[in-house]
Design a protein around this motif. Structure first.
Motif, PDB file in Angstrom:
ATOM      1  N   ALA A   8     -81.259 -97.623 -60.263  1.00 24.79           N
ATOM      2  CA  ALA A   8     -80.637 -98.531 -59.286  1.00 24.79           C
ATOM      3  C   ALA A   8     -80.178 -99.816 -59.971  1.00 24.79           C
ATOM      4  N   ASP A   9     -81.011-100.313 -60.889  1.00 23.81           N
ATOM      5  CA  ASP A   9     -80.686-101.552 -61.599  1.00 23.81           C
ATOM      6  C   ASP A   9     -79.383-101.378 -62.390  1.00 23.81           C
ATOM      7  N   THR A  10     -79.258-100.228 -63.064  1.00 20.64           N
ATOM      8  CA  THR A  10     -78.047 -99.959 -63.853  1.00 20.64           C
ATOM      9  C   THR A  10     -76.819 -99.853 -62.944  1.00 20.64           C
ATOM     10  N   LEU A  11     -77.011 -99.183 -61.798  1.00 20.99           N
ATOM     11  CA  LEU A  11     -75.883 -99.045 -60.863  1.00 20.99           C
ATOM     12  C   LEU A  11     -75.445-100.409 -60.328  1.00 20.99           C
ATOM     13  N   ILE A  12     -76.410-101.260 -60.007  1.00 17.27           N
ATOM     14  CA  ILE A  12     -76.065-102.605 -59.508  1.00 17.27           C
ATOM     15  C   ILE A  12     -75.304-103.362 -60.605  1.00 17.27           C
ATOM     16  N   GLU A  13     -75.824-103.218 -61.829  1.00 19.04           N
ATOM     17  CA  GLU A  13     -75.205-103.897 -62.974  1.00 19.04           C
ATOM     18  C   GLU A  13     -73.741-103.455 -63.137  1.00 19.04           C
ATOM     19  N   SER A  14     -73.469-102.188 -62.814  1.00 13.79           N
ATOM     20  CA  SER A  14     -72.117-101.659 -63.040  1.00 13.79           C
ATOM     21  C   SER A  14     -71.106-102.087 -61.959  1.00 13.79           C
ATOM     22  N   LEU A  15     -71.602-102.666 -60.866  1.00 14.82           N
ATOM     23  CA  LEU A  15     -70.672-103.056 -59.798  1.00 14.82           C
ATOM     24  C   LEU A  15     -69.833-104.250 -60.238  1.00 14.82           C
ATOM     25  N   ASP A  16     -68.583-104.222 -59.817  1.00 17.02           N
ATOM     26  CA  ASP A  16     -67.680-105.321 -60.162  1.00 17.02           C
ATOM     27  C   ASP A  16     -67.830-106.430 -59.111  1.00 17.02           C
ATOM     28  N   ILE A  17     -68.980-107.142 -59.187  1.00 21.19           N
ATOM     29  CA  ILE A  17     -69.267-108.183 -58.193  1.00 21.19           C
ATOM     30  C   ILE A  17     -69.717-109.453 -58.907  1.00 21.19           C
ATOM     31  N   GLY A  18     -69.708-110.545 -58.162  1.00 26.96           N
ATOM     32  CA  GLY A  18     -70.092-111.824 -58.754  1.00 26.96           C
ATOM     33  C   GLY A  18     -71.594-111.907 -59.024  1.00 26.96           C
ATOM     34  N   ALA A  19     -71.972-112.956 -59.776  1.00 23.29           N
ATOM     35  CA  ALA A  19     -73.370-113.102 -60.205  1.00 23.29           C
ATOM     36  C   ALA A  19     -74.311-113.288 -59.014  1.00 23.29           C
ATOM     37  N   TYR A  20     -73.856-114.016 -57.999  1.00 19.48           N
ATOM     38  CA  TYR A  20     -74.735-114.288 -56.848  1.00 19.48           C
ATOM     39  C   TYR A  20     -75.040-112.996 -56.094  1.00 19.48           C
ATOM     40  N   LYS A  21     -74.011-112.199 -55.847  1.00 20.98           N
ATOM     41  CA  LYS A  21     -74.196-110.935 -55.113  1.00 20.98           C
ATOM     42  C   LYS A  21     -75.092-109.984 -55.920  1.00 20.98           C
ATOM     43  N   LYS A  22     -74.863-109.972 -57.213  1.00 19.94           N
ATOM     44  CA  LYS A  22     -75.684-109.120 -58.091  1.00 19.94           C
ATOM     45  C   LYS A  22     -77.144-109.537 -58.000  1.00 19.94           C
ATOM     46  N   ALA A  23     -77.385-110.853 -58.057  1.00 21.62           N
ATOM     47  CA  ALA A  23     -78.765-111.356 -58.009  1.00 21.62           C
ATOM     48  C   ALA A  23     -79.413-111.001 -56.666  1.00 21.62           C
ATOM     49  N   LEU A  24     -78.623-111.096 -55.587  1.00 18.08           N
ATOM     50  CA  LEU A  24     -79.165-110.746 -54.258  1.00 18.08           C
ATOM     51  C   LEU A  24     -79.585-109.282 -54.222  1.00 18.08           C
ATOM     52  N   LEU A  25     -78.718-108.400 -54.729  1.00 13.65           N
ATOM     53  CA  LEU A  25     -79.025-106.962 -54.703  1.00 13.65           C
ATOM     54  C   LEU A  25     -80.245-106.659 -55.563  1.00 13.65           C
ATOM     55  N   LYS A  26     -80.374-107.362 -56.682  1.00 16.62           N
ATOM     56  CA  LYS A  26     -81.540-107.130 -57.557  1.00 16.62           C
ATOM     57  C   LYS A  26     -82.824-107.640 -56.898  1.00 16.62           C
ATOM     58  N   THR A  27     -82.716-108.746 -56.172  1.00 18.64           N
ATOM     59  CA  THR A  27     -83.886-109.263 -55.439  1.00 18.64           C
ATOM     60  C   THR A  27     -84.324-108.241 -54.394  1.00 18.64           C
ATOM     61  N   LEU A  28     -83.357-107.650 -53.717  1.00 18.21           N
ATOM     62  CA  LEU A  28     -83.688-106.657 -52.690  1.00 18.21           C
ATOM     63  C   LEU A  28     -84.266-105.390 -53.311  1.00 18.21           C
ATOM     64  N   LEU A  29     -83.750-105.033 -54.481  1.00 23.20           N
ATOM     65  CA  LEU A  29     -84.312-103.876 -55.204  1.00 23.20           C
ATOM     66  C   LEU A  29     -85.780-104.151 -55.529  1.00 23.20           C
ATOM     67  N   ARG A  30     -86.062-105.367 -56.008  1.00 21.69           N
ATOM     68  CA  ARG A  30     -87.464-105.715 -56.327  1.00 21.69           C
ATOM     69  C   ARG A  30     -88.321-105.699 -55.069  1.00 21.69           C
ATOM     70  N   ALA A  31     -87.779-106.232 -53.974  1.00 19.68           N
ATOM     71  CA  ALA A  31     -88.548-106.283 -52.732  1.00 19.68           C
ATOM     72  C   ALA A  31     -88.880-104.879 -52.234  1.00 19.68           C
ATOM     73  N   ALA A  32     -87.882-103.973 -52.290  1.00 15.76           N
ATOM     74  CA  ALA A  32     -88.116-102.596 -51.829  1.00 15.76           C
ATOM     75  C   ALA A  32     -89.092-101.878 -52.751  1.00 15.76           C
ATOM     76  N   SER A  33     -89.190-102.352 -53.985  1.00 17.71           N
ATOM     77  CA  SER A  33     -90.086-101.714 -54.948  1.00 17.71           C
ATOM     78  C   SER A  33     -91.480-102.318 -54.898  1.00 17.71           C
ATOM     79  N   GLY A  34     -91.683-103.255 -53.979  1.00 14.79           N
ATOM     80  CA  GLY A  34     -93.000-103.877 -53.840  1.00 14.79           C
ATOM     81  C   GLY A  34     -93.274-104.902 -54.922  1.00 14.79           C
ATOM     82  N   LYS A  35     -92.240-105.251 -55.713  1.00 11.07           N
ATOM     83  CA  LYS A  35     -92.423-106.313 -56.715  1.00 11.07           C
ATOM     84  C   LYS A  35     -92.078-107.619 -56.016  1.00 11.07           C
TER      85      LYS A  35
END
Ligand code: FPP
Ligand code: MG
Length: 326
Positions: A297-324
């Motif tokens: 999931a992290d690699t897929l998010i990284e591959s999206l053509d999106i700005g840094a803020y949106k990327k950071a939001l998606l990564k935060t949500l990935l961590r939250a869903a992973s219980g981190k």
């Protein structure tokens, strides 16, 4: 003269859009018809983490850093759909509590809880129908709601048909959780994409990230059932095993320690099973699987053509869903 479009005053920043979706869920629960309001008011007493709504809104974030009010409607709808499935799930599981308070059917009885769940489904579908998706994506929104709900339903049905099936394969287990949990995550990512200004070519990546995060979420939930204390999860521990739900930690333990199957079939005590599953590596195996999906999931998010803020939001949500911690 400049041809710059003036910003739409109705569009919100991300945090404001989350607060707005939360407010809409509360408003819809509180403004239910009088006959059903005692039940929806009970549900409003315990808000969820809004993780599906948050993911939808993060995916809907436009290049100008704002979210449309239509995406807020879709986010509120996805939370109501989720709540509806939980109300019905608690009847099927005969759960005592949900989100730290009495499960709805415990307070109002099964009949009213079924009807309240149905009401929530209808309210969500009606509400999302008032959200205007970009013109070329309207059909996709209309079609995806019943499609994803059917997947959730089929996942739940498959799980039910495999109660106490101690020869359940890992493959079939993944099929179950793909439906019962990952489908609604995928739906949230897909809906967010539909309400965004992302290129059509990004569609499959969004769906795949949603599906992957949903799987991680369920793998962690299934580990938590063996690991966590009731205080932390607000859920009874080892409840899956006690009600016959076979999850990956147990599937792997049964594979590693074939002597376990007879003990389990004879009704092994939950406390003893917990130790056996841990000793057979069921939990570390499941965490490793979740870890691999996390990287994907992290690699897929990284591959999206999106700005840094949106990327950071998606990564935060990935961590939250992973219980981190986010
Ligand atoms: C929680 O699982 C339950 C779900 C994620 C889905 C339940 C779905 C239904 C009851 C079908 C609903 C009907 C339609 C039309 C979609 P869990 O019991 O493993 O989790 P829990 O510990 O939170 O209860
Ligand atoms: Mg349940």
């Amino acid at each position: 003269m400049t041809d710059l479009k003036s910003p739409d005053p109705e569009r919100l920043d991300y945090e404001a859009s989350v607060a707005a979706a939360k407010g809409e869920v509360r408003r819809l629960l509180k403004s239910a018809p009088a006959l059903i309001r005692p039940m929806t008011s009970h549900l409003a007493r315990a808000a969820g983490k809004m993780i599906r709504a948050r993911t939808l809104l993060a995916c809907a974030l436009g290049r100008d850093g704002s979210v449309s009010p239509d995406a807020v409607k879709a986010a509120a709808a996805v939370e109501l759909l989720h709540l509806a499935t939980l109300v019905h799930d608690d009847i099927l599981d005969d759960a005592e509590t949900r989100r730290g308070i009495d499960a709805l059917h415990r307070k109002f009885g099964d009949k009213y809880a079924v009807l309240c769940g149905d009401f929530l489904f209808c309210t969500a579908i009606e509400f999302v129908s008032t959200a205007d998706a970009p013109e070329h994506r309207k059909n996709a929104v209309d079609r995806s709601v019943p499609k994803y709900l059917t997947e959730v339903l089929m996942g739940e049905l498959r799980q039910d048909q495999n109660y106490k099936n101690y020869s359940l394969s890992e493959r079939e287990y993944f099929r179950i959780i793909k439906g019962k949990t990952a489908a609604l995550f995928e739906a949230s990512f897909y809906a967010g994409f539909l309400f965004s200004d992302e290129e059509d070519a990004a569609k499959d990546s969004y769906r795949e990230i949603g599906d992957t995060i949903g799987l991680i979420f369920q793998l962690n939930d299934d580990c938590a059932d063996y690991e966590a204390s009731e205080l932390l999860t607000k859920k009874p521990v080892l409840s899956d095993y006690s009600r016959g739900v076979v999850t990956l930690p147990l599937i792997h333990a049964l594979k590693e320690d074939p002597s376990l199957i007879q003990k389990v079939e004879a009704g092994m005590e939950p406390a003893a099973l917990k130790i056996a599953v841990e000793a057979a590596g069921g939990l570390s195996y499941t965490h490793t699987k979740a870890g691999r999906l996390y990287k994907k999931a992290d690699t897929l998010i990284e591959s999206l053509d999106i700005g840094a803020y949106k990327k950071a939001l998606l990564k935060t949500l990935l961590r939250a869903a992973s219980g981190k911690t986010a």
